[in-house]
Scaffold this active site. Structure first.
Site, short mmCIF file in Angstrom:
data_model
loop_
_atom_site.label_atom_id
_atom_site.label_comp_id
_atom_site.label_asym_id
_atom_site.label_seq_id
_atom_site.Cartn_x
_atom_site.Cartn_y
_atom_site.Cartn_z
N TRP A 290 0.84 -1.20 0.00
CA TRP A 290 0.00 0.00 0.00
C TRP A 290 0.88 1.26 0.00
CZ3 TRP A 290 -0.31 4.04 3.51
CH2 TRP A 290 -1.40 4.89 3.39
N HIS A 291 2.04 1.16 0.69
CA HIS A 291 2.90 2.34 0.78
C HIS A 291 3.55 2.70 -0.55
CE1 HIS A 291 2.50 1.62 5.12
NE2 HIS A 291 2.76 2.91 5.23
N GLY A 292 3.71 1.73 -1.41
CA GLY A 292 4.31 2.08 -2.70
C GLY A 292 4.69 0.85 -3.49
#
Lengths: 323, 479
Positions: free
Chosen positions: B325-327
């Site tokens: 989700w962060h990247g």
């Protein structure tokens, strides 16, 4: 809705409380912390360029024919003694890294007393690209803080500048800075009455290749430049834009694409670039890439005066009225 | 628009006055003012992406209305699938397209059939991961029957785009925030003052702690190959402070700002670095995301009801998804996997709910054992942060290798002499306030007002004296 006016009043009260306390807290931090511990408080009382001495010199100075403005290229480039010999009284209001925002301040604050007929503004791409912060700090620490300083700070919107004003206002109010006497000679630099800084020694030796820089003016500085010209016109002061010579190494290496800058200057008023117009040698006549030594200054000033006279751009010699 | 910008310093008072004064006692008008302000706030960054925000709001508004009226389970499932496809599709396109295209091409190259990756020049819309998750939670809650669909498009659009938390959270649940848009907020002076205190502390965290750490972190990670182990360890520690100051600072400003308008947002950080084990850390770090994954992924996957192995599997899944989700980078996946591994012994021994209170509650200092546990947990998080901060996996391994070298026992190099003192001050303040919502919440409240205001003015002066000069965007904007 209920309670909003009281809340807003308290917020305003707190803002006033902070505004009053902020200079004290900043000053306390600056006095208490060792050097380098408080990065955003910068107050160059003993900075380059003899600004303190120059500002004391200009205070109550008699009227002059010509005023010079600009960065170190100006205060190390235009020697009032040479101009006096040629019949023109003058004062050099150059300052370290002076950007157009500081030129604006000096034109608004200092020219009304000097009442010159002509302002010669030293222009080269550098000051138009400056943030203006370094020179702002120099002026704040070495000149009285007044409404012009505040106007410059509003335009700059930089924490160094606001902190220097908060700190400096307290120091100046307490008379703390008056104890500091700036030496007229610092290493090889000698302050000459009339704002000039003389360097007789030193020769430029290039090292490495020059790093290219953009020559297009930054919007903030360009807007300030327009205001400077408008203010000069409103004060009835004629102006000439002059680019003092820099080394060929700098002119050709750092600003190889400067046609746009030159055409902007031509469109803004009477403009002369002295690069290539005086027979100067990078090593013999400069002590840094952009600063002339005294032998270079003499050649440059003589050539400039000749050129301006030929073009009829100089006021009649000795027309300045007494104070 | 950044919270730490002059633009916002002008924007906020204007919106505040418009909201409480021009908004009058009309709920509709106040919501409209908030909606307009939120779109201005978001459009300040790039107005073209307002259409994305509007589209996301539009889809979920109508999906939820249809869900409310649909009786057939099949139709309801299709409607939910539509919402999931649109929201995750947008997220997937803007955030993960290039990553998957590149990995796909790399896989073919590895198999001996090289193909070139079709890369798109995509700008990641700020906050897309946050608002898509927020709208998703709404559709899922309506699907589950936990929430009635909103019939007020202005209130719903204002909920999706609410500017204080739009671009970096907290990721609000519709069940908490949407009802607040449906009832008239009453101005509460104490709440507003509390909000301002929280904003002040958030700004201090961001502008003094995070942004100054960022300068050192940049220097250390950028030159890690030439630096000693102790300096690299310091770099990891400073990054831990940077990301905490940055993200929790943002959350504090968001929550405080929302309070000025009469809203209560969920808590996002609860002093995570004072945790005694990793399970406690994850109950205190980015709470809105952790609980989102718990409610919408972990529990639907079966949670821990299927026994220990299912709990383990599901824990790994949510940590990996959380990392992703962060990247779109393997470093984030590695960071998620490491945290899952940290969790493993706690799950296996059933010790994951051992520390649910606050460390050293009611005492000045922790017991030596607690201090040791807090220190060890912090060290573990710092090691994991190396993966989060590194540009790629080789850099992370190289960094850790350099850290665990004999030079670990040399003196570290710090170029900013004031930074250690600022961090000591920060840790003391956080420790003193750890039993409250944020460090400054109850601090000095009983002091005479000149002293209390003096403390706040000192924090403002500290911001002025130590803030990093250039406006630094918040780290979580990129997610």
């Amino acid at each position: 809705m209920q309670g909003i006016p009281r809340f807003l009043l308290r917020v305003l009260g707190f803002a006033a409380f902070c505004a009053a306390l902020y200079p004290l807290l900043i000053s306390a931090l600056s006095f208490a912390a060792p050097d380098g511990y408080v990065p955003n408080i910068r107050y160059p009382l003993n900075g380059y360029g003899h600004e303190r001495t120059r500002m004391a010199d200009v205070e109550g100075h008699e009227r002059v024919d010509i005023v010079f403005l600009g960065s170190s290229h100006a205060y190390r480039g235009f020697d009032p003694r040479i101009w006096t010999q040629r019949g023109h009284t003058s004062f050099n209001l150059g300052s370290t890294a002076q950007s157009l925002l500081q030129t604006e301040l000096l034109v608004a604050a200092e020219l009304r007393d000097l009442h010159p007929k002509l302002a010669i503004i030293e222009v080269h791409p550098g000051p138009f690209r400056e943030s203006g912060v370094e020179s702002a700090l120099d002026l704040i620490a070495n000149r009285r803080i007044d409404r012009h300083t505040l106007r410059m700070a509003v335009r700059l919107r930089h924490p160094y500048v606001w902190n220097a004003i908060a700190y400096g206002a307290l120091r100046q109010a307490a008379g703390y800075d008056e104890r500091f006497v700036e030496p007229r000679r610092r290493k090889e630099d000698q302050y000459i009455d009339g704002g000039f800084v003389e360097r007789t020694e030193g020769h430029f030796t290039p090292s490495g290749s020059a790093k290219r820089e953009d020559a297009d003016p930054a919007p903030l500085q360009w807007a300030a430049f327009q205001r400077v010209l408008a203010d000069l016109q409103s004060q009835g002061i004629d102006f000439i834009l002059v680019e003092a010579p820099m080394t060929r190494w700098m002119n050709e290496g750092i600003y190889p694409e400067r046609a746009g800058f030159d055409s902007l200057m031509h469109a803004s008023g009477r403009y002369i670039s002295m690069n290539g117009k005086v027979d100067l040698d990078d090593s013999l006549h400069f002590f840094t890439k952009g600063h002339l030594n005294q032998s270079g200054v003499e050649l440059f000033n003589a050539a400039l005066i000749d050129t301006l006279q030929q073009r009829g751009w100089l006021p009649k010699a000795g027309t300045a009225e007494g104070p | 628009m950044l919270f730490n910008s002059l633009d916002f310093a002008v924007f906020l008072p204007l919106v505040f006055l418009a909201y409480w004064c021009a908004g009058g006692a009309s709920l509709q008008r106040r919501n409209l003012i908030l909606l307009a302000a939120s779109y201005v706030f978001y459009g300040w960054w790039d107005w073209r992406f307002l259409s994305l925000l509007a589209f996301s709001s539009f889809v979920d508004y109508f999906v939820a209305l249809s869900l409310d009226s649909a009786r057939s389970p099949v139709r309801r499932r299709w409607l939910l699938a539509l919402s999931l496809t649109v929201n995750l599709g947008l997220l997937g396109f803007f955030k993960y397209f290039n990553f998957f295209a590149q990995e796909f091409a790399d896989a073919f190259t590895l198999l001996g059939a090289p193909i070139s990756a079709a890369r798109l020049d995509i700008v990641l819309p700020v906050g897309i991961s946050f608002y898509t998750f927020q709208t998703l939670s709404y559709s899922i809650d309506v699907y589950r029957g936990q929430l009635k669909a909103s019939r007020d498009p202005v209130a719903f659009a204002a909920y999706v785009s609410f500017f204080p938390q739009l671009v970096a959270g907290p990721i609000e649940r519709a069940t908490n925030l949407l009802p607040q848009f449906a009832s008239l907020r009453v101005f509460d002076r104490a709440k507003a003052a509390d909000g301002m205190r929280q904003m002040l502390w958030g700004l201090f965290k961001k502008m003094v702690i995070a942004d100054n750490c960022a300068i050192e972190v940049e220097r250390i990670f950028g030159n890690h190959e030439s630096l000693g182990g102790s300096t690299l360890l310091l770099g990891a520690v400073l990054f831990a402070f940077q990301i905490y100051g940055d993200f929790s600072g943002y959350s504090d400003i968001a929550i405080g700002c929302a309070r000025l308008f009469g809203f209560e947002l969920m808590r996002n950080f609860a002093f995570p670095y004072f945790s005694r084990d990793m399970a406690e850390f994850w109950r205190r770090w980015h709470i809105s995301l952790s609980t989102w994954f718990r409610d919408y992924l972990y529990i639907p996957l079966g949670g821990s009801k299927g026994g220990r192995w299912m709990a383990l599997r599901n824990t790994f899944i949510i940590f990996l998804v959380s990392g992703f989700w962060h990247g779109a980078n393997w470093t984030f996946l590695a960071w998620g996997a490491i945290n899952a591994l940290y969790f493993l012994p706690l799950l296996l021994t059933g010790a994951n709910r051992r520390n649910i209170d606050t460390v050293a509650t009611g005492r000045w200092l922790p017991s030596p054992l607690d201090a040791l546990r807090v220190g060890f947990t912090f060290l573990l998080t710092c090691i994991a942060w190396v993966f989060f901060r590194a540009t790629d996996l080789p850099q992370a391994w190289s960094y850790l290798g350099g850290m665990l070298s004999p030079t670990l026992f040399s003196a570290p190099v710090v170029t900013m002499p004031s930074l250690p003192w600022l961090l000591v001050f920060f840790v003391i303040m956080e420790w003193l306030g750890r039993e409250h919502q944020f460090a400054l919440e109850r601090m000095a409240l009983r002091w005479p007002w000149p002293l209390r205001w003096g403390l706040y003015a000192s924090l403002i002066a500290a911001i002025g004296a130590f803030m990093a000069v250039d406006e630094v965007p918040f780290i979580y904007f990129q997610f």
